[in-house]
Design an enzyme around this catalytic site. Structure first.
Site, PDB file in Angstrom:
ATOM      1  N   HIS A  92       0.811  -1.219   0.000  1.00 34.81           N
ATOM      2  CA  HIS A  92       0.000   0.000   0.000  1.00 34.81           C
ATOM      3  C   HIS A  92       0.840   1.264   0.000  1.00 34.81           C
ATOM      4  O   HIS A  92       0.328   2.340  -0.322  1.00 34.81           O
ATOM      5  CB  HIS A  92      -0.941   0.006   1.211  1.00 34.81           C
ATOM      6  CG  HIS A  92      -2.052  -0.987   1.099  1.00 34.81           C
ATOM      7  ND1 HIS A  92      -3.360  -0.625   0.814  1.00 34.81           N
ATOM      8  CD2 HIS A  92      -2.058  -2.336   1.225  1.00 34.81           C
ATOM      9  CE1 HIS A  92      -4.117  -1.715   0.775  1.00 34.81           C
ATOM     10  NE2 HIS A  92      -3.356  -2.764   1.024  1.00 34.81           N
TER      11      HIS A  92
ATOM     12  N   ASP B 222       3.629   9.239  -1.012  1.00 35.32           N
ATOM     13  CA  ASP B 222       2.488   8.427  -0.608  1.00 35.32           C
ATOM     14  C   ASP B 222       2.219   7.365  -1.656  1.00 35.32           C
ATOM     15  O   ASP B 222       2.382   7.620  -2.860  1.00 35.32           O
ATOM     16  CB  ASP B 222       1.235   9.293  -0.437  1.00 35.32           C
ATOM     17  CG  ASP B 222       0.391   8.877   0.757  1.00 35.32           C
ATOM     18  OD1 ASP B 222       0.466   7.705   1.150  1.00 35.32           O
ATOM     19  OD2 ASP B 222      -0.328   9.726   1.295  1.00 35.32           O
TER      20      ASP B 222
END
Length: 462
Positions: free
Chosen positions: A156, A363
């Site tokens: 992720h 991110d």
């Protein structure tokens, strides 16, 4: 009939009404609800000794199987190697990383223990989907126990380029562990390519762009950007728009424009740089004084890790300094809240804002960017200001994309968003909503599971 077995470090609370969860928990739970199956992982509890066996609870078509960690395991596996070594390095913050050989040993030990706890729950035709950096060695541990089920892994967070990964002493062992999966999935093609670059250029393996081969072992690879259910978010945001907290926020603005940011309290999220960008906006545009406010919601996380304590103190100091410089009797420029909000309420708060500022320094995806767009009123939508270093930047064609290290560029993008004409805002919002619907959460789930089935030559879970 095969089942989907999801394995993650934390299993989200069984209750549906808790505070807003992170992107992994949201994505996993929504995906599992559609297929049914088992969600296995840590309960979040630390005891004197680890669980003897998992605690089982079933809600609807999802069975939750959770275990408790011993304090030593928590310190070494979670606080230690996972979050003091891997997290900062994978987010390109090598300056904040530390390596301890005993913590790495604990990381390996807990992964082996988790695999042993899961084994009795498995059926021969189960498909196992493992999530995130805490569990890189999990497939290798399963194979050592004789588990032959198909196992896929999804990361992720970002995957660093080889020169960055080299700073983790057991980097070669981590790559060897990832190679034990049938499929390794990433948020973006950039992350996937960083993995393949290591395998080919650093480890001497081979790749055809769809798989990697190293020391006789081949695993499939792919980019699977995680999505949201945009129409469900829009419905929730509209339904909660008149709740007391949302009305109070609107009333407190007195007609001022709102810039909103929602992030976990983490050094990777670019919070300090965002505060400085907002300060630069106020310095460059005196006409905006008293006319715009920044609401930063930053729920605390990993508060027992020193680097997180430091970012909290820094943000408190910076928000106080900026407010002290610019505040008026009836206007506080920055509202900085260290608390969680229930997810549907949070969607309504996002809907209230004229600008969504999502500017992480690095991110994997950042679902808040997608949630902000989905929550908007399509007849009068806000504008998304988005970091080029978020995976979402590849999928949000209507965002104003910025380099968060460039404070003035971010400030100028916020000002442009505040003054953007309605027709342009509507056009940009429509283009992003179309993309969100095209690649929603079910597309992410199905794409990954189809690729895993192809790699392992098995049937999909029903």
């Amino acid at each position: 009939m095969s089942r989907l077995v999801v394995v993650s470090n934390r299993v989200a609370a069984v209750s549906e009404a808790g505070p807003a969860a992170g992107g992994l928990a949201i994505g996993v739970l929504d995906a599992l609800k559609e297929t049914g199956g088992v969600w296995f992982g840590w309960s979040g509890e630390c005891l004197a000794e680890a669980s003897d066996e998992p605690t089982i609870e079933t809600r609807g078509n999802v069975t939750y199987a959770t275990v408790s960690l011993a304090k030593r395991d928590y310190d070494q596996y979670y606080r230690g190697f996972s979050n003091a070594t891997l997290w900062p390095v994978f987010h390109y913050r090598n300056d904040l990383a530390r390596y301890d050989r005993q913590e790495y040993a604990g990381y390996q030990r807990v992964n082996r223990w988790l695999a042993a706890q899961l084994k009795p729950l498995l059926r021969p035709d189960d498909v196992i989907w493992v999530h995130d950096y805490h569990l890189i060695p999990f497939a290798a541990a399963c194979r050592e126990l004789g588990i032959e089920n198909p196992i896929g892994f999804f990361l992720h967070i970002p995957f660093p380029v080889p020169q960055i990964l080299f700073t983790v002493p057991p980097h070669a062992e981590l790559i060897q562990a990832l190679m034990q999966y049938d499929l390794v999935g990433f948020q973006t093609r950039v992350d996937m390519q960083a993995f393949l670059d290591y395998v080919v250029r650093a480890a001497g393996g081979q790749s055809d762009g769809r798989s990697a081969t190293l020391d006789g072992r081949t695993c499939a690879v792919g980019a699977f950007p995680i999505g949201v259910y945009p129409d469900a978010i829009a419905k929730a945001a509209k339904a909660c728009a008149e709740r007391k907290v949302v009305r109070a926020l609107r009333d407190s603005l007195h007609g001022r424009a709102l810039v909103i940011s929602v992030d976990r309290l983490d050094y990777s999220k670019g919070l300090v740089e965002r505060f400085h960008a907002f300060e630069a906006l106020l310095a460059a545009s005196p006409g905006l004084h008293g006319r715009v406010s920044l609401l930063q919601i930053a729920p605390p996380t990993r508060s027992d890790v020193q680097s997180y304590q430091l970012i909290r103190r820094t943000l408190e100091a910076e928000s106080g300094r900026i407010n002290g410089r610019y505040a008026q009797l009836d206007w506080t420029p920055i509202q900085y809240l260290n608390r969680k909000y229930e997810r549907n309420l949070l969607m309504a708060l996002l809907r209230t804002a004229r600008v969504g500022c999502v500017t992480p320094l690095r991110d994997g995806m950042n679902l808040v960017a997608k949630e902000y767009v989905a929550a908007q009123d399509p007849t009068d939508p806000g504008v998304l200001v988005l970091s080029q270093f978020a995976g979402a930047a590849e999928e949000m064609p209507g965002a104003l994309v910025v380099n968060p290290f460039n404070v003035m560029q971010t400030a100028e993008a916020i000002e442009r968003a505040l003054t953007m004409p309605l027709d342009e805002r509507i056009q940009r919002h429509a283009s992003m909503m179309a993309k969100l619907r095209e690649s929603d959460l079910s597309v992410w789930r199905d794409a990954f599971l189809n690729a895993l089935a192809d790699a392992a030559h098995v049937a999909l879970p029903a």
